[in-house]
Write a protein that holds these residues in place. Structure first.
Motif, PDB file in Angstrom:
ATOM      1  N   UNK A  63      47.552  37.009  35.166  1.00  0.00           N
ATOM      2  CA  UNK A  63      48.706  36.039  34.801  1.00  0.00           C
ATOM      3  C   UNK A  63      48.143  34.493  35.319  1.00  0.00           C
ATOM      4  N   UNK A  64      47.591  34.443  36.298  1.00  0.00           N
ATOM      5  CA  UNK A  64      46.789  33.039  36.473  1.00  0.00           C
ATOM      6  C   UNK A  64      45.738  32.626  35.580  1.00  0.00           C
ATOM      7  N   UNK A  65      45.027  33.589  35.407  1.00  0.00           N
ATOM      8  CA  UNK A  65      43.861  33.612  34.315  1.00  0.00           C
ATOM      9  C   UNK A  65      42.489  33.120  35.329  1.00  0.00           C
ATOM     10  N   UNK A  66      42.241  33.594  36.236  1.00  0.00           N
ATOM     11  CA  UNK A  66      40.942  33.278  36.905  1.00  0.00           C
ATOM     12  C   UNK A  66      40.044  34.306  36.683  1.00  0.00           C
ATOM     13  N   UNK A  67      38.722  33.833  36.673  1.00  0.00           N
ATOM     14  CA  UNK A  67      37.783  34.792  36.440  1.00  0.00           C
ATOM     15  C   UNK A  67      37.535  35.828  37.552  1.00  0.00           C
ATOM     16  N   UNK A  68      36.731  36.759  37.273  1.00  0.00           N
ATOM     17  CA  UNK A  68      36.473  37.574  38.666  1.00  0.00           C
ATOM     18  C   UNK A  68      35.855  37.074  39.660  1.00  0.00           C
ATOM     19  N   UNK A  69      34.935  35.957  39.326  1.00  0.00           N
ATOM     20  CA  UNK A  69      34.195  35.137  40.574  1.00  0.00           C
ATOM     21  C   UNK A  69      35.344  34.346  41.214  1.00  0.00           C
ATOM     22  N   UNK A  70      36.039  33.554  40.425  1.00  0.00           N
ATOM     23  CA  UNK A  70      37.046  32.661  40.917  1.00  0.00           C
ATOM     24  C   UNK A  70      38.080  33.394  41.796  1.00  0.00           C
ATOM     25  N   UNK A  71      38.293  34.535  41.413  1.00  0.00           N
ATOM     26  CA  UNK A  71      39.405  35.494  42.309  1.00  0.00           C
ATOM     27  C   UNK A  71      38.743  36.167  43.528  1.00  0.00           C
ATOM     28  N   UNK A  72      37.259  36.350  43.349  1.00  0.00           N
ATOM     29  CA  UNK A  72      36.673  36.710  44.618  1.00  0.00           C
ATOM     30  C   UNK A  72      36.673  35.510  45.633  1.00  0.00           C
ATOM     31  N   UNK A  73      36.477  34.520  45.217  1.00  0.00           N
ATOM     32  CA  UNK A  73      36.485  33.367  46.161  1.00  0.00           C
ATOM     33  C   UNK A  73      37.785  33.068  46.677  1.00  0.00           C
ATOM     34  N   UNK A  74      38.773  33.253  45.922  1.00  0.00           N
ATOM     35  CA  UNK A  74      40.065  32.999  46.440  1.00  0.00           C
ATOM     36  C   UNK A  74      40.653  34.083  47.415  1.00  0.00           C
ATOM     37  N   UNK A  75      40.361  35.219  47.200  1.00  0.00           N
ATOM     38  CA  UNK A  75      40.757  36.138  48.185  1.00  0.00           C
ATOM     39  C   UNK A  75      39.673  36.645  49.088  1.00  0.00           C
ATOM     40  N   UNK A  76      38.468  36.331  49.178  1.00  0.00           N
ATOM     41  CA  UNK A  76      37.420  36.631  50.024  1.00  0.00           C
ATOM     42  C   UNK A  76      36.643  37.861  49.763  1.00  0.00           C
ATOM     43  N   UNK A  77      36.607  38.152  48.385  1.00  0.00           N
ATOM     44  CA  UNK A  77      35.773  39.623  48.110  1.00  0.00           C
ATOM     45  C   UNK A  77      34.512  39.172  47.258  1.00  0.00           C
ATOM     46  N   UNK A  78      33.714  40.074  46.828  1.00  0.00           N
ATOM     47  CA  UNK A  78      32.648  39.949  45.633  1.00  0.00           C
ATOM     48  C   UNK A  78      33.461  40.058  44.335  1.00  0.00           C
ATOM     49  N   UNK A  79      32.629  39.328  43.640  1.00  0.00           N
ATOM     50  CA  UNK A  79      33.271  39.695  42.019  1.00  0.00           C
ATOM     51  C   UNK A  79      33.226  41.220  41.542  1.00  0.00           C
ATOM     52  N   UNK A  80      32.330  41.959  41.855  1.00  0.00           N
ATOM     53  CA  UNK A  80      32.086  43.240  41.718  1.00  0.00           C
ATOM     54  C   UNK A  80      33.388  44.083  42.492  1.00  0.00           C
ATOM     55  N   UNK A  81      33.788  43.930  43.627  1.00  0.00           N
ATOM     56  CA  UNK A  81      34.711  44.374  44.169  1.00  0.00           C
ATOM     57  C   UNK A  81      36.218  43.898  43.607  1.00  0.00           C
ATOM     58  N   UNK A  82      36.254  42.942  42.851  1.00  0.00           N
ATOM     59  CA  UNK A  82      37.552  42.324  42.629  1.00  0.00           C
ATOM     60  C   UNK A  82      37.623  43.286  41.171  1.00  0.00           C
ATOM     61  N   UNK A  83      36.484  43.370  40.234  1.00  0.00           N
ATOM     62  CA  UNK A  83      36.659  44.098  38.989  1.00  0.00           C
ATOM     63  C   UNK A  83      37.154  45.691  39.457  1.00  0.00           C
ATOM     64  N   UNK A  84      36.296  46.234  40.455  1.00  0.00           N
ATOM     65  CA  UNK A  84      36.499  47.459  40.867  1.00  0.00           C
ATOM     66  C   UNK A  84      38.007  47.842  41.039  1.00  0.00           C
ATOM     67  N   UNK A  85      38.402  46.842  41.987  1.00  0.00           N
ATOM     68  CA  UNK A  85      40.134  46.872  42.305  1.00  0.00           C
ATOM     69  C   UNK A  85      41.066  46.663  40.914  1.00  0.00           C
ATOM     70  N   UNK A  86      40.640  45.850  40.292  1.00  0.00           N
ATOM     71  CA  UNK A  86      41.514  45.560  39.093  1.00  0.00           C
ATOM     72  C   UNK A  86      41.349  46.798  38.160  1.00  0.00           C
ATOM     73  N   UNK A  87      39.980  47.306  38.190  1.00  0.00           N
ATOM     74  CA  UNK A  87      40.188  48.714  37.134  1.00  0.00           C
ATOM     75  C   UNK A  87      40.970  49.770  37.827  1.00  0.00           C
ATOM     76  N   UNK A  88      41.003  50.035  39.092  1.00  0.00           N
ATOM     77  CA  UNK A  88      41.696  51.003  39.865  1.00  0.00           C
ATOM     78  C   UNK A  88      43.240  50.659  39.745  1.00  0.00           C
ATOM     79  N   UNK A  89      43.491  49.359  39.709  1.00  0.00           N
ATOM     80  CA  UNK A  89      45.011  49.022  39.859  1.00  0.00           C
ATOM     81  C   UNK A  89      45.271  49.412  38.515  1.00  0.00           C
TER      82      UNK A  89
END
Length: 188
Positions: free
Chosen positions: A148-174
């Motif tokens: 919705x907001x349109x952040x990249x995986x890296x920007x999302x990772x910084x925003x919530x305190x995870x790695x970009x890979x963890x963000x992608x995995x969590x997004x895929x699982x969700x």
């Protein structure tokens, strides 16, 4: 917003440089507005409530900036933390206040959305909210920031305190979980 120039802006803003603060706020304002619009949505025909909350967030960040002493890498999570609290405050306030004041009674008929369109939008919003409520809070936040907001995986990772890979995995699982929870009628 992960560039060295951005981090220099954060440090200069923390030191009290008003020009740097203006530039920093010009950089983060569009992301904050997108975040608020994604979390609050449309009210009527405009995003006025979301934009008002975005303005409150910017003022809160301005007020908290002199006291901010953490690492400059964690500035965006700091800002998104303030944003999450301000959005929660908005929902608490709107839950208590059921009025919809207007300055004047209109002389002409409202040509906006009719009851049917409003009902269909409300149903769609309810269905989407119910689907997202079935996710873990972190997965829900990742989907909102990414889709919705349109952040990249890296920007999302910084925003919530995870790695970009963890963000992608969590997004895929969700997304996989959302697909699994849909019924045949949900696809129509």
């Amino acid at each position: 917003m992960k560039t060295a120039a951005f981090h220099e802006l954060v440090e200069a803003s923390m030191a009290g440089d008003n020009v740097a603060r203006g530039t920093l706020f010009a950089w983060i304002h569009p992301a904050i507005v997108r975040y608020c619009r994604a979390r609050i949505g449309r009210t009527g025909s405009a995003y006025s409530s979301a934009d008002d909350v975005a303005q409150e967030i910017m003022l809160a960040v301005l007020g908290a900036l002199p006291r901010y002493s953490d690492d400059r890498e964690s500035f965006l999570p700091f800002v998104y933390g303030i944003a999450a609290h301000k959005v929660a405050d908005f929902y608490r306030r709107s839950g208590r206040d059921r009025s919809d004041p207007v300055a004047e009674i209109p002389d002409v008929a409202d040509n906006g959305l009719g009851p049917e369109q409003l009902t269909l939008r409300g149903e769609m919003r309810s269905r989407l909210t119910a689907l997202l409520d079935g996710l873990a809070p972190r997965q829900r936040e990742i989907l909102v920031l990414r889709l919705v907001v349109g952040l990249s995986a890296q920007e999302t990772a910084v925003a919530i305190g995870l790695t970009a890979t963890a963000v992608r995995v969590a997004q895929h699982r969700a997304l996989t979980r959302l697909r699994g929870s849909l019924t045949a009628t949900d696809w129509l």
